[in-house]
Design a protein around this motif. Structure first.
Motif, short mmCIF file in Angstrom:
data_model
loop_
_atom_site.label_atom_id
_atom_site.label_comp_id
_atom_site.label_asym_id
_atom_site.label_seq_id
_atom_site.Cartn_x
_atom_site.Cartn_y
_atom_site.Cartn_z
N SER A 2 -6.55 0.14 -12.22
CA SER A 2 -7.69 -0.39 -12.94
C SER A 2 -8.61 -1.13 -12.01
N ALA A 3 -9.91 -1.08 -12.31
CA ALA A 3 -10.88 -1.84 -11.52
C ALA A 3 -10.83 -3.32 -11.88
N THR A 4 -10.24 -3.67 -13.01
CA THR A 4 -10.09 -5.06 -13.42
C THR A 4 -8.61 -5.33 -13.63
N PRO A 5 -7.87 -5.58 -12.56
CA PRO A 5 -6.42 -5.72 -12.65
C PRO A 5 -6.00 -6.98 -13.40
N TRP A 7 -4.33 -10.48 -13.93
CA TRP A 7 -4.26 -11.60 -12.99
C TRP A 7 -3.55 -12.76 -13.63
N LEU A 56 -13.68 -11.85 -9.68
CA LEU A 56 -13.14 -10.62 -10.24
C LEU A 56 -14.05 -10.06 -11.33
N ARG A 77 -9.07 0.62 -2.10
CA ARG A 77 -9.46 -0.76 -2.42
C ARG A 77 -10.90 -0.70 -2.92
N LEU A 117 -11.33 -6.04 -2.79
CA LEU A 117 -10.40 -6.26 -3.89
C LEU A 117 -9.22 -5.29 -3.75
N ARG A 119 -6.21 -4.17 -5.63
CA ARG A 119 -5.83 -4.29 -7.04
C ARG A 119 -4.34 -4.47 -7.25
N ASP A 120 -3.54 -3.84 -6.40
CA ASP A 120 -2.09 -4.01 -6.45
C ASP A 120 -1.53 -3.58 -5.11
N ASP A 123 -3.03 -0.61 -2.95
CA ASP A 123 -4.28 -0.75 -2.21
C ASP A 123 -3.98 -1.33 -0.83
N PRO A 196 -3.08 -8.74 -7.73
CA PRO A 196 -4.36 -8.48 -7.07
C PRO A 196 -4.73 -9.57 -6.08
#
Length: 212
Positions: A2-5, A7, A56, A77, A117, A119-120, A123, A196
């Motif tokens: 996801s682009a918005t992991p 958190w 983020l 990333r 960024l 993400r996990d 990346d 992230p």
């Protein structure tokens, strides 16, 4: 990915708002060789988790492509960037504080900011050296890491034993001397679960849009 992991902030980060330590109280210098060094300041940013969450959601994150084995592939990333030449203010204001304080300490004007960024744990960025104008013999690059700690590795160009730093949660790492000329760096993938992380890279005199 996801682009918005997801958190999860640290329960230990209780600062009211993000701020940096202008005294550099935790900073230590690590000599890599006779001409190369890094300055390491763990926990340089207070309220780092709050800043991570703001960046983020507020920044426009994109995914670049690069050529590998004659094919265009997506970088593992996401990235965002800022340059002083754009005329736009650096926001939030704590980022401008970082730029001002670091520029004053190291005697140069940091005029660009690259944001990465991760993400996990999948990346990463492979071994490489920054593309910096040749006339800058001893470039300064200041890295501020937010979010989940990840290993940042340094090794001599051509191979050799690496040095590892676990960077996250507001840590600062500054490369100086001839580190960017004589050493490479990477952020390797990790097999276990990793949260992230955002890396902020302040640079000066950049001639190419390359950020690490």
């Amino acid at each position: 990915m996801s682009a918005t992991p997801d958190w999860q902030p640290s329960l230990l980060d209780e600062a009211a708002s993000p701020a940096v330590d202008e005294t550099f109280a935790s900073l230590v210098r690590v000599e890599l060789d006779a001409e190369s060094w890094v300055d390491y300041a763990p926990g340089w940013v207070a309220g780092a988790d709050e800043l991570f969450a703001e960046l983020l959601t507020a920044k426009k994150w994109g995914q670049r492509t690069r050529t590998m084995f004659d094919k265009r592939v997506l970088e593992p990333r996401l990235t965002s960037s800022w340059r002083a030449a754009s005329g736009k203010p650096l926001e939030p204001v704590v980022l401008e504080d970082m730029r001002r304080i670091l520029s004053a300490r190291y005697g140069i004007e940091l005029d660009s900011l690259g944001m990465n960024l991760y993400r996990d744990g999948r990346d990463s960025v492979a071994w490489h050296g920054d593309r910096i104008a040749r006339e800058i013999e001893r470039p300064i690059v200041a890295l501020v890491s937010l979010g989940h700690p990840r290993r940042f590795l340094l090794r001599p160009k051509g191979g050799g034993r690496s040095r590892a730093f676990a960077l996250g949660r507001g840590d600062l790492l500054v490369t100086g001397g001839r580190t960017q000329r004589l050493w490479q760096h990477s952020v390797p993938k990790v097999a276990t679960a990793a949260g992230p992380r955002i890396s902020l890279a302040f640079r000066h005199g950049m001639s190419a849009k390359v950020y690490d």
